[in-house]
Design a protein around this motif. Structure first.
Motif, mmCIF file in Angstrom:
data_model
loop_
_atom_site.group_PDB
_atom_site.id
_atom_site.type_symbol
_atom_site.label_atom_id
_atom_site.label_comp_id
_atom_site.label_asym_id
_atom_site.label_seq_id
_atom_site.Cartn_x
_atom_site.Cartn_y
_atom_site.Cartn_z
ATOM 1 N N MET A 74 0.837 -1.192 0.000
ATOM 2 C CA MET A 74 0.000 0.000 0.000
ATOM 3 C C MET A 74 0.879 1.252 0.000
ATOM 4 S SD MET A 74 -2.696 -1.290 2.943
ATOM 5 C CE MET A 74 -3.762 0.155 2.895
ATOM 6 N N ASN A 75 0.239 2.404 -0.199
ATOM 7 C CA ASN A 75 0.900 3.678 0.049
ATOM 8 C C ASN A 75 0.038 4.476 1.017
ATOM 9 O OD1 ASN A 75 -1.136 5.137 -1.408
ATOM 10 N ND2 ASN A 75 -0.073 4.708 -3.327
ATOM 11 N N SER A 76 0.537 5.625 1.432
ATOM 12 C CA SER A 76 -0.156 6.367 2.484
ATOM 13 C C SER A 76 -1.520 6.886 2.036
ATOM 14 C CB SER A 76 0.707 7.528 2.967
ATOM 15 O OG SER A 76 1.061 8.380 1.897
ATOM 16 N N GLN A 77 -1.657 7.244 0.756
ATOM 17 C CA GLN A 77 -2.960 7.758 0.316
ATOM 18 C C GLN A 77 -4.020 6.667 0.361
ATOM 19 O OE1 GLN A 77 -2.916 10.067 -3.263
ATOM 20 N NE2 GLN A 77 -5.092 10.541 -3.154
ATOM 21 N N VAL A 78 -3.664 5.477 -0.077
ATOM 22 C CA VAL A 78 -4.588 4.343 0.000
ATOM 23 C C VAL A 78 -4.912 4.042 1.466
ATOM 24 C CG1 VAL A 78 -4.819 1.859 -0.431
ATOM 25 C CG2 VAL A 78 -3.838 3.341 -2.188
ATOM 26 N N TRP A 79 -3.886 4.090 2.305
ATOM 27 C CA TRP A 79 -4.052 3.790 3.733
ATOM 28 C C TRP A 79 -5.006 4.778 4.385
ATOM 29 C CZ3 TRP A 79 -3.117 5.693 8.673
ATOM 30 C CH2 TRP A 79 -2.914 4.758 9.695
ATOM 31 N N TRP A 80 -4.772 6.065 4.180
ATOM 32 C CA TRP A 80 -5.621 7.083 4.792
ATOM 33 C C TRP A 80 -7.033 7.065 4.217
ATOM 34 C CZ3 TRP A 80 -4.938 9.321 9.201
ATOM 35 C CH2 TRP A 80 -3.641 9.567 9.697
ATOM 36 N N THR A 81 -7.148 6.799 2.933
ATOM 37 C CA THR A 81 -8.471 6.725 2.323
ATOM 38 C C THR A 81 -9.306 5.631 2.974
ATOM 39 O OG1 THR A 81 -7.671 7.582 0.204
ATOM 40 C CG2 THR A 81 -9.718 6.339 0.162
ATOM 41 N N GLY A 82 -8.691 4.486 3.185
ATOM 42 C CA GLY A 82 -9.390 3.392 3.864
ATOM 43 C C GLY A 82 -9.778 3.747 5.284
ATOM 44 N N LEU A 83 -8.888 4.457 5.973
ATOM 45 C CA LEU A 83 -9.152 4.848 7.355
ATOM 46 C C LEU A 83 -10.332 5.826 7.434
ATOM 47 C CD1 LEU A 83 -8.513 5.122 10.363
ATOM 48 C CD2 LEU A 83 -6.674 6.695 9.769
#
Length: 241
Positions: free
Chosen positions: A67-76
């Motif tokens: 993953m990358n941070s944008q995908v991670w934060w979007t999921g959060l």
């Protein structure tokens, strides 16, 4: 005998700057722009629960899982609002995308009053400065927008490094970039384990920033504690004696 200090390394969040308003308030403001009325306390609770779960399942922005941070934060963000009863997939995507970009610049961040003066003091002493932070790729833009970026010779985020504090490997990478022995490096941060213990375990001169005087760790000597960054110049002078 230890040599002189050559570098000062910095943690960022809750050390040099902080979130301007609570996450619950900022998320609710974005939701209100989309026509939703949600209680900030409910959103804050949902965020904290979602954050704990996301961090447990996909530590360090999911780097190990591709993953990358944008995908991670979007999921959060999606999980946060889903817990609050928002079930429209398109709306969840819109909220997540907008909030990710909202935190890219200085608008949602506040620089502590003692940050700039202390950074300028370190520069005036001829010290080089760098950042080592459990942050994502947005950090450079945030620091630029907040007027702090020019103080630093480099930034090393956990997303870039592929490893996060308290893993000492991130500090090992930083020491390579500094090119000096650990005792010639100071690190300042607000987290007892991530910043203080980990840096000290490698021989770095770690200082624990405790703005609210809430850390009760008896193993941190008074000379390693800071209640304000304004105290750092005196500590550096004492360290040089």
């Amino acid at each position: 005998m230890r040599g002189p200090v050559r570098w000062v390394l910095w943690d960022v969040k809750d050390t040099l700057l902080k979130v301007r308003r609570s996450v619950g308030e900022q998320y609710c403001s974005e939701a209100e722009r989309a026509g939703l009325k949600l209680p900030p306390a409910q959103v804050e609770t949902a965020f904290r629960q979602a954050y704990r779960q996301q961090s447990r399942l996909f530590p360090n922005y999911g780097r190990a899982q591709g993953m990358n941070s944008q995908v991670w934060w979007t999921g959060l963000v999606r999980d946060t609002f889903a817990q609050c009863g928002v079930d429209d997939p398109a709306l969840l995507d819109k909220l997540a995308n907008n909030l990710y970009h909202n935190f890219c610049g200085p608008e949602n961040w506040e620089v502590f009053p003692d940050s700039n003066s202390t950074l300028k003091f370190c520069t005036a002493l001829g010290l080089k400065q760098g950042v080592v932070s459990n942050f994502d790729k947005r950090l450079e833009g945030i620091l630029r927008g907040c007027g702090l970026l020019t103080h630093f010779s480099f930034l090393l985020t956990s997303e870039e490094a592929g490893v996060a504090k308290p893993d000492p490997a991130i500090f090992t990478k930083v020491l390579v970039q500094c090119g000096v022995p650990a005792p010639s490096v100071v690190h300042v941060g607000d987290h007892y384990v991530n910043d203080y213990l980990t840096s000290r375990s490698l021989g770095i001169r770690g200082y624990l920033l405790d703005r609210q005087d809430c850390h009760g760790h008896l193993d941190v000597p008074p000379q390693h504690r800071l209640q304000s960054l304004d105290e750092l110049p005196t500590r550096l002078k004492q360290d040089a004696d």
